[in-house]
Write an enzyme that holds these catalytic residues in place. Sequence first.
Site, short mmCIF file in Angstrom:
data_model
loop_
_atom_site.label_atom_id
_atom_site.label_comp_id
_atom_site.label_asym_id
_atom_site.label_seq_id
_atom_site.Cartn_x
_atom_site.Cartn_y
_atom_site.Cartn_z
N HIS A 1 -0.38 -8.26 -7.00
CA HIS A 1 0.09 -8.32 -5.96
C HIS A 1 1.05 -10.21 -5.93
O HIS A 1 0.72 -10.61 -6.22
CB HIS A 1 -0.69 -7.88 -4.73
CG HIS A 1 -0.84 -7.28 -4.07
ND1 HIS A 1 0.12 -5.36 -3.26
CD2 HIS A 1 -2.46 -6.06 -3.79
CE1 HIS A 1 -0.84 -4.47 -3.46
NE2 HIS A 1 -1.72 -5.24 -3.94
N THR A 2 2.44 -10.23 -5.19
CA THR A 2 2.72 -11.47 -5.65
C THR A 2 2.27 -12.03 -4.66
O THR A 2 1.95 -11.72 -3.56
CB THR A 2 4.58 -11.22 -4.77
OG1 THR A 2 5.11 -10.18 -6.22
CG2 THR A 2 5.23 -12.34 -5.23
N GLN A 3 1.20 -13.32 -5.01
CA GLN A 3 0.41 -14.50 -4.55
C GLN A 3 1.53 -15.55 -4.58
O GLN A 3 0.61 -16.52 -3.92
CB GLN A 3 -0.66 -14.09 -5.18
CG GLN A 3 -1.70 -13.11 -4.60
CD GLN A 3 -1.07 -12.01 -3.64
OE1 GLN A 3 -1.40 -13.20 -2.58
NE2 GLN A 3 -1.48 -11.05 -3.05
#
Length: 269
Positions: free
Chosen positions: A34-36
């Site tokens: 996931h984009t973090q």
Amino acid sequence: MNHFPEAWGRPRDDVYGSYDRSVFGHDAAGPTQHTQQPIVTGTSVVALKFKDGVVIAADNLASYGSLARFNDVERLRQVGTHTIVGASGDVSDMQFLYEKQLENLIIAEDYQEDGHGLRAKHIYSYLSRVMYHRRSKMDPLWNVLLVAGWDDGKPFLASADLLGTTFSSPALASGFGAHLAVPLLRRIAPDEASVANITREQAIKTIEECMKVLFYRDARSMNKYTMAIVTGKEGTNDEPDIEIQKDVSLKQQSWKFAEKIRGYGAQTV
């Protein structure tokens, strides 16, 4: 070991050979990630209780990294009839919360047509569980939320962040405001008992002062902001009066004070 950021802690390919990605059991590109890393972000939200309600404010700047990219992003949103929610952090996550989660929640509640509406404490409980749920999935929403409103006949103010941490206080601020604004707010509201002595005018003046300090000291803020004032009737859960002031500009802003700072500009040290 390979100390480049993209492969921290992995053995060096030129010494030990390429990394065997077959251990993942599926696509060679590795596991789903996931984009973090927030890209477009908003800074502080500042809020203060007073005798008959709550004042909350947030500036309208959304920064693309260090670039002041968008200057008309309102980070306060009225939810239902009793609540204002303010968000700092990732703007896309904020939009997801406002446009999807909270909008759907209010629509589902209105379908009941039972004469009851969601008050501030209900909205806060829902948001705190959403934040903790996403954190538990290792896919947090990168926001700090301040929920202000009217509940149980008195002003309500509480916070929830991306880790699911929740707490309430008569004076709250997120972002850089947690360091610069909270000390100013606690001068007037050191504890819950002091709220009874704070007038609406005093609360507004204090919030305006905080926004001024943040404009001078926080490089990710600007001099235009949105302010919401929730005013209720003590001892009742009647629908409060919610006043939202948009595009408020700082008054008497000036950088002249910098001339007195030793070493500033063209002064001789």
